[in-house]
Motif scaffolding. Structure first.
Motif, PDB file in Angstrom:
ATOM      1  N   SER A 113      25.896   5.802  -1.244  1.00  0.00           N
ATOM      2  CA  SER A 113      27.261   5.387  -1.546  1.00  0.00           C
ATOM      3  C   SER A 113      27.586   4.056  -0.867  1.00  0.00           C
ATOM      4  N   LEU A 114      27.006   3.830   0.304  1.00  0.00           N
ATOM      5  CA  LEU A 114      27.223   2.543   0.968  1.00  0.00           C
ATOM      6  C   LEU A 114      26.606   1.409   0.143  1.00  0.00           C
ATOM      7  N   CYS A 115      25.439   1.664  -0.398  1.00  0.00           N
ATOM      8  CA  CYS A 115      24.800   0.652  -1.239  1.00  0.00           C
ATOM      9  C   CYS A 115      25.652   0.373  -2.464  1.00  0.00           C
ATOM     10  N   LYS A 116      26.171   1.428  -3.033  1.00  0.00           N
ATOM     11  CA  LYS A 116      26.993   1.258  -4.221  1.00  0.00           C
ATOM     12  C   LYS A 116      28.173   0.338  -3.910  1.00  0.00           C
ATOM     13  N   GLN A 117      28.766   0.549  -2.779  1.00  0.00           N
ATOM     14  CA  GLN A 117      29.889  -0.307  -2.385  1.00  0.00           C
ATOM     15  C   GLN A 117      29.503  -1.779  -2.344  1.00  0.00           C
ATOM     16  N   GLU A 118      28.271  -2.040  -1.961  1.00  0.00           N
ATOM     17  CA  GLU A 118      27.799  -3.426  -1.863  1.00  0.00           C
ATOM     18  C   GLU A 118      27.213  -3.903  -3.184  1.00  0.00           C
ATOM     19  N   LYS A 119      27.272  -3.061  -4.187  1.00  0.00           N
ATOM     20  CA  LYS A 119      26.629  -3.359  -5.465  1.00  0.00           C
ATOM     21  C   LYS A 119      25.139  -3.674  -5.275  1.00  0.00           C
ATOM     22  N   PHE A 120      24.529  -2.937  -4.396  1.00  0.00           N
ATOM     23  CA  PHE A 120      23.115  -3.141  -4.097  1.00  0.00           C
ATOM     24  C   PHE A 120      22.349  -1.978  -4.701  1.00  0.00           C
ATOM     25  N   ARG A 121      21.317  -2.303  -5.498  1.00  0.00           N
ATOM     26  CA  ARG A 121      20.557  -1.194  -6.065  1.00  0.00           C
ATOM     27  C   ARG A 121      19.415  -0.818  -5.141  1.00  0.00           C
ATOM     28  N   CYS A 122      19.602   0.269  -4.474  1.00  0.00           N
ATOM     29  CA  CYS A 122      18.675   0.749  -3.460  1.00  0.00           C
ATOM     30  C   CYS A 122      17.454   1.401  -4.083  1.00  0.00           C
ATOM     31  N   LEU A 123      16.271   0.987  -3.629  1.00  0.00           N
ATOM     32  CA  LEU A 123      15.050   1.603  -4.139  1.00  0.00           C
ATOM     33  C   LEU A 123      14.400   2.496  -3.089  1.00  0.00           C
ATOM     34  N   THR A 124      14.250   1.945  -1.900  1.00  0.00           N
ATOM     35  CA  THR A 124      13.644   2.732  -0.821  1.00  0.00           C
ATOM     36  C   THR A 124      14.334   2.367   0.475  1.00  0.00           C
ATOM     37  N   HIS A 125      14.042   3.142   1.495  1.00  0.00           N
ATOM     38  CA  HIS A 125      14.539   2.734   2.805  1.00  0.00           C
ATOM     39  C   HIS A 125      13.638   3.298   3.878  1.00  0.00           C
ATOM     40  N   ILE A 126      13.745   2.696   5.028  1.00  0.00           N
ATOM     41  CA  ILE A 126      13.047   3.220   6.203  1.00  0.00           C
ATOM     42  C   ILE A 126      14.078   3.399   7.298  1.00  0.00           C
ATOM     43  N   LEU A 127      14.151   4.595   7.820  1.00  0.00           N
ATOM     44  CA  LEU A 127      15.002   4.842   8.974  1.00  0.00           C
ATOM     45  C   LEU A 127      14.133   5.394  10.086  1.00  0.00           C
ATOM     46  N   GLU A 128      14.116   4.684  11.187  1.00  0.00           N
ATOM     47  CA  GLU A 128      13.363   5.133  12.357  1.00  0.00           C
ATOM     48  C   GLU A 128      14.298   5.184  13.538  1.00  0.00           C
ATOM     49  N   ILE A 129      14.397   6.360  14.117  1.00  0.00           N
ATOM     50  CA  ILE A 129      15.276   6.515  15.275  1.00  0.00           C
ATOM     51  C   ILE A 129      14.404   6.684  16.507  1.00  0.00           C
ATOM     52  N   LYS A 130      14.629   5.829  17.491  1.00  0.00           N
ATOM     53  CA  LYS A 130      13.779   5.871  18.674  1.00  0.00           C
ATOM     54  C   LYS A 130      14.542   6.396  19.879  1.00  0.00           C
ATOM     55  N   GLY A 131      13.899   7.218  20.667  1.00  0.00           N
ATOM     56  CA  GLY A 131      14.546   7.779  21.854  1.00  0.00           C
ATOM     57  C   GLY A 131      13.606   8.759  22.532  1.00  0.00           C
ATOM     58  N   TYR A 132      14.160   9.791  23.133  1.00  0.00           N
ATOM     59  CA  TYR A 132      13.339  10.759  23.843  1.00  0.00           C
ATOM     60  C   TYR A 132      13.398  12.122  23.177  1.00  0.00           C
ATOM     61  N   CYS A 133      12.242  12.707  22.938  1.00  0.00           N
ATOM     62  CA  CYS A 133      12.195  14.052  22.385  1.00  0.00           C
ATOM     63  C   CYS A 133      12.669  15.034  23.451  1.00  0.00           C
ATOM     64  N   SER A 134      12.959  16.237  23.034  1.00  0.00           N
ATOM     65  CA  SER A 134      13.554  17.204  23.975  1.00  0.00           C
ATOM     66  C   SER A 134      12.657  17.436  25.183  1.00  0.00           C
ATOM     67  N   LYS A 135      11.367  17.519  24.956  1.00  0.00           N
ATOM     68  CA  LYS A 135      10.441  17.748  26.074  1.00  0.00           C
ATOM     69  C   LYS A 135      10.470  16.617  27.088  1.00  0.00           C
ATOM     70  N   CYS A 136      10.374  15.389  26.586  1.00  0.00           N
ATOM     71  CA  CYS A 136      10.346  14.238  27.495  1.00  0.00           C
ATOM     72  C   CYS A 136      11.692  14.069  28.176  1.00  0.00           C
ATOM     73  N   GLU A 137      12.740  14.399  27.464  1.00  0.00           N
ATOM     74  CA  GLU A 137      14.067  14.283  28.037  1.00  0.00           C
ATOM     75  C   GLU A 137      14.208  15.227  29.222  1.00  0.00           C
ATOM     76  N   GLU A 138      13.733  16.460  29.082  1.00  0.00           N
ATOM     77  CA  GLU A 138      13.934  17.415  30.177  1.00  0.00           C
ATOM     78  C   GLU A 138      13.001  17.123  31.350  1.00  0.00           C
ATOM     79  N   LYS A 139      11.823  16.578  31.036  1.00  0.00           N
ATOM     80  CA  LYS A 139      10.894  16.191  32.102  1.00  0.00           C
ATOM     81  C   LYS A 139      11.404  14.986  32.873  1.00  0.00           C
ATOM     82  N   GLY A 140      12.422  14.351  32.370  1.00  0.00           N
ATOM     83  CA  GLY A 140      12.902  13.123  32.995  1.00  0.00           C
ATOM     84  C   GLY A 140      12.114  11.961  32.460  1.00  0.00           C
ATOM     85  N   GLN A 141      12.660  10.755  32.628  1.00  0.00           N
ATOM     86  CA  GLN A 141      12.017   9.622  31.984  1.00  0.00           C
ATOM     87  C   GLN A 141      11.131   8.799  32.890  1.00  0.00           C
TER      88      GLN A 141
END
Ligand SMILES: [Mn+2]
Ligand SMILES: [Mn+2]
Ligand SMILES: [Zn+2]
Ligand SMILES: [Zn+2]
Lengths: 152, 152
Positions: free
Chosen positions: B115-143
């Motif tokens: 819907s965001l693409c539609k607002q921009e009149k952009f015809r979306c074909l593909t996308h890549i979303l990568e979220i970086k951070g700490y997984c639950s295990k690493c988070e509890e072990k501390g950084q």
DNA sequence: TTGTAATTGAGAATCAATCTCAATAGAGGA
DNA sequence: TCCTCTATTGAGATTGATTCTCAATTACAA
């Protein structure tokens, strides 16, 4: 302002705010365009500034680490950056025909990502969202012709 | 199944379904892991299959183009892929400490992007979303400790 | 079978990014 | 000021993924 942030960041790491690092910082903040390391280097040289390619490549990860720049659109073979201080974080729509890059920000989208991470007990720090397709102009012109950015 | 798709795609482009291309396809679909081109090549060689690195590098863009594989997590210096046929599209949470990659799919997120693409009149074909951070295990072990994937 | 075009593999070439290392700069102490 | 120590720098070498080159091979259709 960004000078202060960078300076304090460096100090905290026991690194020095040298003139080379200052020069890279200044150039990065001289405009709001996306850039790649080599562009930056060439532009600095063109202005008679004193830097080496090595210093550019060494400084960018520092700026990344302290949050003054972010990496964008890595579908090209090399890294691209943009400075983010003074702007907000935003995502990108990328036209695979003409190469145009359209910034996109949606509070709703950001929140949704956060809540999804929470469900996975994942502590989200940053993200990259790149949406590829056709911009309105290229869409209406039809998709004939050669893509400027093949392989996407 | 994926054979059929690839074969028809190649035919439409006037290309041939050779044994080398078939071998790459087969290997790509032999398991559900993410991989990079060199991994794939080494694995194929290890199994006594007949391919060259060049053929692997030539075949992957074709698989990409016909939608059988997608590119993922390009924060490393080289490209990574995963096959997507038989799975759905999904995004990735990436732990910057241990390197774990967690698939994520949210219909709501996908719709919102559209819907965001539609607002921009952009015809979306593909996308890549990568979220970086700490997984639950690493988070509890501390950084503390060294990041497996620095520079992210 | 023959002609044509696509395909292949080995190795060379590319090129962004990183590394090496000798020369320098700067901060603090004597 | 002079000395010492450490961080930094730049030039060039090196790395490593990807792409390119090209001669040999293959597939296919006439
Ligand atoms: Mn931007
Ligand atoms: Mn995946
Ligand atoms: Zn466009
Ligand atoms: Zn982890």
């Amino acid at each position: 302002m960004e000078d202060k942030i960078f300076r304090e960041f460096l100090e905290k790491k026991g690194l020095k705010f040298t003139k080379e690092r200052a020069a890279v910082l200044k150039e990065v903040f001289s405009n709001h365009n996306h850039f790649d390391p080599d562009d930056l280097y060439v532009k600095m040289k063109g202005q008679g500034m004193k830097v080496s390619k090595a210093s550019v490549y060494r400084t960018l990860p520092l700026l990344l680490e302290c949050g003054l720049v972010e990496q964008v659109e890595r579908f090209d073979k090399h890294a691209h950056y943009e400075h983010t201080f003074g702007h907000g974080h935003h995502d990108h729509l990328i036209c695979i025909k003409c190469g145009k890059v359209i910034p996109l920000f949606s509070e709703k989208l950001e929140k949704l990502q956060e809540s999804l991470c929470k469900q996975e007990k994942f502590r989200c720090l940053t993200h990259i969202l790149e949406i590829k397709g056709y911009c309105s102009k290229c869409e209406e012109k039809g998709q004939g012709g050669k893509q400027k950015r093949p392989g996407v």
